[in-house]
Design an enzyme around this catalytic site. Structure first.
Site, PDB file in Angstrom:
ATOM      1  N   LYS A 171      34.832  76.714  46.431  1.00 11.81           N
ATOM      2  CA  LYS A 171      33.830  77.221  45.490  1.00 11.81           C
ATOM      3  C   LYS A 171      34.448  77.406  44.108  1.00 11.81           C
ATOM      4  CE  LYS A 171      30.496  81.035  44.972  1.00 11.81           C
ATOM      5  NZ  LYS A 171      30.038  82.320  45.555  1.00 11.81           N
ATOM      6  N   SER A 221      25.150  82.485  46.455  1.00 13.53           N
ATOM      7  CA  SER A 221      25.604  81.632  45.370  1.00 13.53           C
ATOM      8  C   SER A 221      26.525  80.508  45.839  1.00 13.53           C
ATOM      9  CB  SER A 221      26.330  82.478  44.316  1.00 13.53           C
ATOM     10  OG  SER A 221      27.469  83.106  44.898  1.00 13.53           O
ATOM     11  N   SER A 232      26.501  85.864  49.598  1.00 20.80           N
ATOM     12  CA  SER A 232      26.660  84.492  49.096  1.00 20.80           C
ATOM     13  C   SER A 232      27.358  83.504  50.014  1.00 20.80           C
ATOM     14  CB  SER A 232      27.384  84.503  47.754  1.00 20.80           C
ATOM     15  OG  SER A 232      26.471  84.818  46.750  1.00 20.80           O
TER      16      SER A 232
HETATM   17  N1  GLN Z   1      22.470  87.203  45.501  1.00 18.78           N
HETATM   18  C1  GLN Z   1      23.337  88.322  45.264  1.00 18.78           C
HETATM   19  C2  GLN Z   1      23.524  88.503  43.784  1.00 18.78           C
HETATM   20  O1  GLN Z   1      22.933  87.771  43.029  1.00 18.78           O
HETATM   21  C3  GLN Z   1      24.644  88.126  45.948  1.00 18.78           C
HETATM   22  C4  GLN Z   1      25.484  87.095  45.323  1.00 18.78           C
HETATM   23  C5  GLN Z   1      26.848  87.012  45.904  1.00 18.78           C
HETATM   24  O2  GLN Z   1      27.081  87.382  47.056  1.00 18.78           O
HETATM   25  N2  GLN Z   1      27.772  86.528  45.106  1.00 18.78           N
HETATM   26  O3  GLN Z   1      24.232  89.362  43.344  1.00 18.78           O
END
Ligand code: GLN
Length: 490
Positions: A85, A160, A184
């Protein structure tokens, strides 16, 4: 002959050890598949074919030495092509966090998790797409355009870590690293029909992970099964003197050889079955729990009473920490700069132009929550409620060994479906945020499909540092079912 890219990680590792294939062949198969599928799914932000082929050749050399000397076999990650990632630094490789503000940035060092993977022989194919600074649940917030879900190209892959999940689902790599601050790893794993482990807070070093919410950020991994993920977990976990929050506790040597779950106590939290969730998700989770029961586990309803507070608490704490972490992008130290009359003007011009909408929204929310006069009312209060959420898990784990629940209220939604309404997007995370607030580990894995043939996932949570029970339970489920063997037709 099956395409080499179609093998699972363990099949590829076995073929490598026996000398049936070389790491170079596996790497080339992945690179060819990437070239064919990238125009459709856009899972990558940058590719590192030269680095990959060099690593593959080094891996092959060591493998043939090992075979000649008949010494202990190399780790199962040896020679295996993987994707990383794009929030994890690799020395000299572009690292953007899906943001224009880091365009062209090449870190001078490598994240510990990636460093450990590379030392264990893994081959790095490239960096995967992500919501900007990991803020989002669909990968639509990437400044470089969204990733598409390999099961249905009109749908999001989740986020994400959407690029990592899509690349595993599309079989362009054998595994990928992701990060999980609020879901994410687990939510994109669920949307893409793959298995994803979110490690306990502190289990894997955050050194070289570009910070979003420092008290919530964790590194995890995605692959097709718990058995494929386990060697990666063993490699990346463990104390790191470069991360003061990494846990000194030794990493257990987990063996997956038993599918008998007799005596395992599973709690199913009633607060995780909410009005408005997709009926097929609820049914599939109940059915998966029955499968675990048929393997010997005992399931019962439990309560995590503060669950409904997790979302508001997370959306105070995560933006607050993000606003502090993102202050460093000042147009001086990293990335591109938009010149202005004076320094202040330069900050405004660069940050205004190069951060995306969602990142700016979070910086404003976080700055507000931390400002004098509001700190106690928002941030201080949120921290107290966070403790209640953590206590919910601790009380539950006095009575059950693990918690089984949905990953997300729905299967993969359409591109654009939630883009105009941040609150409806935030709601996608209701079932994943609590684990991050409590610091406990979680795993997501496929348990069926909805009527549109979109994957449905289930989540298991365990006590802090209790990953072993997650791997063992998921392994038992996957030995008894074949959902994790389904692949999208691309
Ligand atoms: N969707 C959540 C956010 O926008 C979690 C994102 C993540 O785990 N990086 O913060």
């Amino acid at each position: 002959m099956t395409d080499l890219a179609d093998l699972t990680l363990l099949e590829a590792a076995t073929a490598l050890r026996s000398g049936d294939v070389s790491s170079r062949e596996l790497t080339q198969a992945c690179l060819e598949r990437i070239e064919a599928l990238e125009p459709k799914i856009h899972a990558f932000l940058s590719l590192t074919p030269d680095l990959a082929l060099k690593q593959a050749e080094d891996a092959d050399r060591r493998l043939s030495e090992w075979r000649k000397e008949s010494v202990d076999p190399p780790p199962l990650t040896w020679g295996i092509p993987m994707a990383i990632k794009d929030v994890l630094c690799i020395e000299g490789v572009p690292t953007t966090c899906g943001s224009r503000i880091l365009e062209g940035f090449r870190p001078p060092y490598t994240a510990t998790s990636v460093e450990r993977l590379i030392s264990s022989g893994a081959v790095v194919l490239g960096k995967t797409n992500t919501d900007e600074f990991a803020m989002g649940s669909s990968t639509e917030n990437s400044a470089y355009g969204p990733t598409l879900n390999p099961w249905d190209l009109t749908r999001v892959p989740g986020g994400s870590s959407g690029g990592s999940a899509a690349s595993v689902a599309a079989n362009v790599c054998y595994a990928a690293l992701g990060t999980d601050t609020g879901g994410s790893v687990r939510q994109p794993a669920s949307f893409c029909g793959v298995t994803g482990i979110k490690t306990s807070y502190g289990r894997v070093s955050r050194y070289g992970l570009i910070a979003y919410g420092s008290s919530l950020d964790t590194v995890g991994a995605l692959a097709h099964s718990a058995a494929d993920l386990l060697p990666i977990f063993h490699v990346i976990s463990g104390h790191d003197p470069l991360d003061s929050t990494s846990m000194p506790e030794p990493v257990p040597n987990i063996a997956l050889d038993d599918t008998d779950l007799t005596g395992l106590r599973i709690g199913v939290p009633k607060e995780y079955f909410i009005e408005g969730m997709q009926g097929e998700v609820e049914t599939a989770v109940q059915e998966a729990v029955r499968v675990l029961e048929s393997l010997g586990a005992v399931a019962r309803e439990i309560s995590l009473p503060h669950t409904d507070l997790a979302l508001p608490v997370y959306y105070i704490i995560a933006p607050a920490e993000a606003s502090a972490n993102l202050a460093r992008y000042d147009a001086v130290r990293y990335g591109p700069r938009i010149e202005a009359e004076d320094l202040r003007g330069q900050y405004f011009a660069t940050r205004g132009a190069l951060f995306g909408q969602e990142v700016k929204r979070r910086i404003m929310l976080g700055t507000y929550a931390l400002s004098a006069g509001y700190y106690d009312a928002y941030y201080g209060q949120a921290q107290k409620v966070r403790t209640l959420i953590k206590d919910d898990f601790e009380s539950a784990f006095k009575e059950v060994d693990l918690i089984a629940c949905p990953v997300a209220p729905t299967t993969a939604f359409r591109i654009g479906e939630h883009s105009e309404d941040p609150l409806s997007m935030y709601l996608e995370d209701v079932f994943t945020l609590p684990a991050n607030l409590a610091g406990v580990p979680g795993i997501a894995f496929p348990i069926g499909f909805d009527t549109d043939r979109l994957p449905i996932g289930m989540q298991l949570n365990a006590p802090h540092l209790g990953e072993a029970i997650l791997f063992k339970t998921t392994y038992a489920y996957q030995e008894a079912t074949s959902w994790h063997k389904e692949r999208p037709s691309l």
